[in-house]
Design an enzyme around this catalytic site. Structure first.
Site, PDB file in Angstrom:
ATOM      1  N   GLU A   1      -5.035  -8.533   0.682  1.00 40.26           N
ATOM      2  CA  GLU A   1      -5.727  -8.233   1.942  1.00 40.26           C
ATOM      3  C   GLU A   1      -7.195  -7.995   1.672  1.00 40.26           C
ATOM      4  OE1 GLU A   1      -4.370  -4.989   4.422  1.00 40.26           O
ATOM      5  OE2 GLU A   1      -2.284  -5.549   4.059  1.00 40.26           O
TER       6      GLU A   1
ATOM      7  N   GLU B   1       0.789  -1.234   0.000  1.00 42.86           N
ATOM      8  CA  GLU B   1       0.000   0.000   0.000  1.00 42.86           C
ATOM      9  C   GLU B   1       0.822   1.286   0.000  1.00 42.86           C
ATOM     10  OE1 GLU B   1      -2.986  -0.105   3.053  1.00 42.86           O
ATOM     11  OE2 GLU B   1      -4.034  -1.755   2.102  1.00 42.86           O
TER      12      GLU B   1
HETATM   13  C1  BGC Z   1      -3.165  -2.306   5.884  1.00 40.67           C
HETATM   14  C2  BGC Z   1      -3.159  -3.139   7.138  1.00 40.67           C
HETATM   15  C3  BGC Z   1      -4.316  -2.725   8.032  1.00 40.67           C
HETATM   16  C4  BGC Z   1      -5.603  -3.027   7.292  1.00 40.67           C
HETATM   17  C5  BGC Z   1      -6.847  -2.687   8.086  1.00 40.67           C
HETATM   18  C6  BGC Z   1      -4.536  -2.099   5.306  1.00 40.67           C
HETATM   19  O1  BGC Z   1      -4.644  -0.790   4.892  1.00 40.67           O
HETATM   20  O2  BGC Z   1      -2.271  -2.824   4.938  1.00 40.67           O
HETATM   21  O3  BGC Z   1      -1.931  -3.003   7.759  1.00 40.67           O
HETATM   22  O4  BGC Z   1      -4.290  -3.325   9.276  1.00 40.67           O
HETATM   23  O5  BGC Z   1      -5.637  -2.279   6.111  1.00 40.67           O
HETATM   24  O6  BGC Z   1      -6.918  -1.331   8.363  1.00 40.67           O
END
Ligand code: BGC
Length: 458
Positions: free
Chosen positions: A356, A161
């Site tokens: 993610e 990110e």
């Molecule tokens: C990040 C994580 C974060 C997740 C939830 C993402 O933007 O890579 O580190 O914990 O979102 O906020």
């Protein structure tokens, strides 16, 4: 349906889970400083976090028990290079080597992210990403990673990110190191980060002890069509892959960060829109940034609706009254995975890993000693169905990493948000798999066949 070798996994990051041991030779990161400055919810910090430093054998055994076969994690740069460059901290190297060994023992395939925001404070003190040397600093770090971990790890990501650590860290001052720099500097930082990505890819391959596979894990909210009308779909595509964003949040876009990496050029619209702020961009720079990659990662959590207005312009469409949202107030918009993957695949033609996706819930231990999280299960059911739909329409999605395995340090929210499949009692470090962890086990083991969307006669 999901292809046979679909990669089901979980993800987390070093700073959010590891904790600290002041005697182990690690350096400080900008996040240690940011915590010490008191920017975190309730004055919290990540000195213990999930105590991964000591509990990894137990955590990987738990992953195994819960059917997890793929794990995306990050290395803390300052743990292995306390000065950012130069002297290697052998204790840090030993820690990650042993982690990799334990993963192997438990049948878990590692996916290593080089940088999930763990920027060494000493480098920040030298000007950080604004310093032109930062490109080489990251290159040196990549060499150390490849030399030490490539025997036990085949899959690598460079950055997690960049939109967030550049935008929130240096433009909006909302995350470490909490700066609000002039636009010119932020564009220079972005350019340096992209060059650092290219340099890292070269060095990862050059110093790896065997052939490895490399990707990149950017993010962005997804523009969603407000209806099935082709005009609205086109409006969403244009928005998601466009740069119609306010300057005080300009990093929140796909193309400025991904076009150079995957297409070898900055988007024309941006070169025009941002002209007054841009650094010198040479052909050589673009060649460096545009290294061959094996796949793209994308972190996708939610989206927003747009439509084509009567006059041909793109209009934002309000969310419905009472729309579903997560504990951290993010909207629940499962179709973001469908449209996001579709639009990205059309543009970049790269195999995609969702690196993610997940949700924060108000999880509690119930009187029966268990953690019931039906909202998370429902969320994941819907989001995974959206991935399946994209796959069925020909989008090459290789894998999905649920965020996250353990409740952990959620940046400025501290421990106030629980994103985990496994509940952590932060007073005792006890882990309690939530209902969703058992549900996800079934999904992984059945390769998605157990998802509601695939139930016969539902
Ligand atoms: C990040 C994580 C974060 C997740 C939830 C993402 O933007 O890579 O580190 O914990 O979102 O906020």
């Amino acid at each position: 349906m999901f292809q046979e070798n679909f990669v089901w996994g979980v993800a987390d990051s070093a700073f959010q889970v590891e904790g600290k041991d002041v005697t182990d030779g690690s350096g400080m990161t900008v996040w240690d400083t940011y915590c010490a400055e008191g920017h975190i919810f309730d004055g919290q910090d990540a000195k213990v976090a999930c105590d991964r430093l000591h509990k990894y054998p137990e955590d990987f055994a738990l992953m195994k028990e819960l059917g997890v076969k793929n794990y995306r994690f990050s290395v803390n740069w300052a743990r292995i290079l306390p000065e950012g460059t130069g002297k290697v901290n052998e204790q840090g190297i030993a820690f990650y080597k042993d982690m990799l060994k334990e993963m192997k023992k438990n049948g878990i395939t590692p996916y290593l992210t080089m940088f999930h925001w763990e920027y060494p404070q000493v480098l920040q003190d030298k000007g950080g990403w604004l310093n032109p040397d930062s490109v080489e600093w990251f290159g040196e770090y990549a060499k150390v990673i490849a030399e030490n971990f490539s025997e036990d790890c085949e899959y690598f990501f460079t950055f997690n990110e960049p939109q967030c650590f550049v935008g929130l860290g240096y433009l909006r001052g909302a995350q470490a190191p909490g700066m609000m720099l002039p636009q010119k500097d932020v564009f220079q930082i972005t350019h340096n980060v992209l060059k650092a990505h290219g340099t890292a890819v070269i060095n990862l391959r050059k110093y790896a002890k065997r052939p490895i596979k490399i990707g990149y894990a950017p993010t962005c909210g997804v523009a969603l069509p407000a209806s099935d009308r082709p005009e609205d779909i086109e409006a969403a595509r244009e928005t998601y892959l466009g740069l119609n964003i306010p300057m005080d949040n300009w990093t929140w876009n796909v193309v400025w960060f991904s076009d150079p990496v995957f297409l070898g050029k900055y988007p024309e619209a941006g070169l025009k829109k941002f002209a007054e702020y841009l650094p010198e961009i040479t052909e050589e720079d673009m060649k460096l940034i545009h290294q061959p990659l094996d796949f793209m990662g994308q972190n996708i959590y939610n989206g927003y609706y747009v439509r084509r207005g009567e006059d041909g312009s793109i209009e934002d469409v309000k969310r419905p009254v009472g729309y579903a949202k997560t504990a951290v107030n993010w909207p629940v918009t499962p179709e973001c995975l469908y449209w996001g993957c579709k639009f990205l695949y059309e543009r970049y033609q790269m195999p995609i890993y969702i690196t993610e996706n997940g949700m924060s819930c108000h999880d509690v231990v119930s009187l029966d000693g268990k953690v019931h999280d039906p909202n998370r299960i429902d969320f994941l059911e819907r989001y995974l169905a959206a991935i399946q739909k994209a796959i069925e329409e020909g989008v090459d999605i290789k894998g999905y990493f649920e965020w996250t395995f353990l409740d952990n340090f959620e940046w400025t929210h501290g421990y106030n948000e629980r994103f985990g499949l496994v509940y952590v009692d932060f007073a005792t470090q006890k882990r309690i798999p939530k209902d969703s962890a058992y549900w996800y086990k079934e999904v992984m083991e059945s390769n998605g066949a157990s998802l509601f969307v695939n139930w016969e006669g539902k």
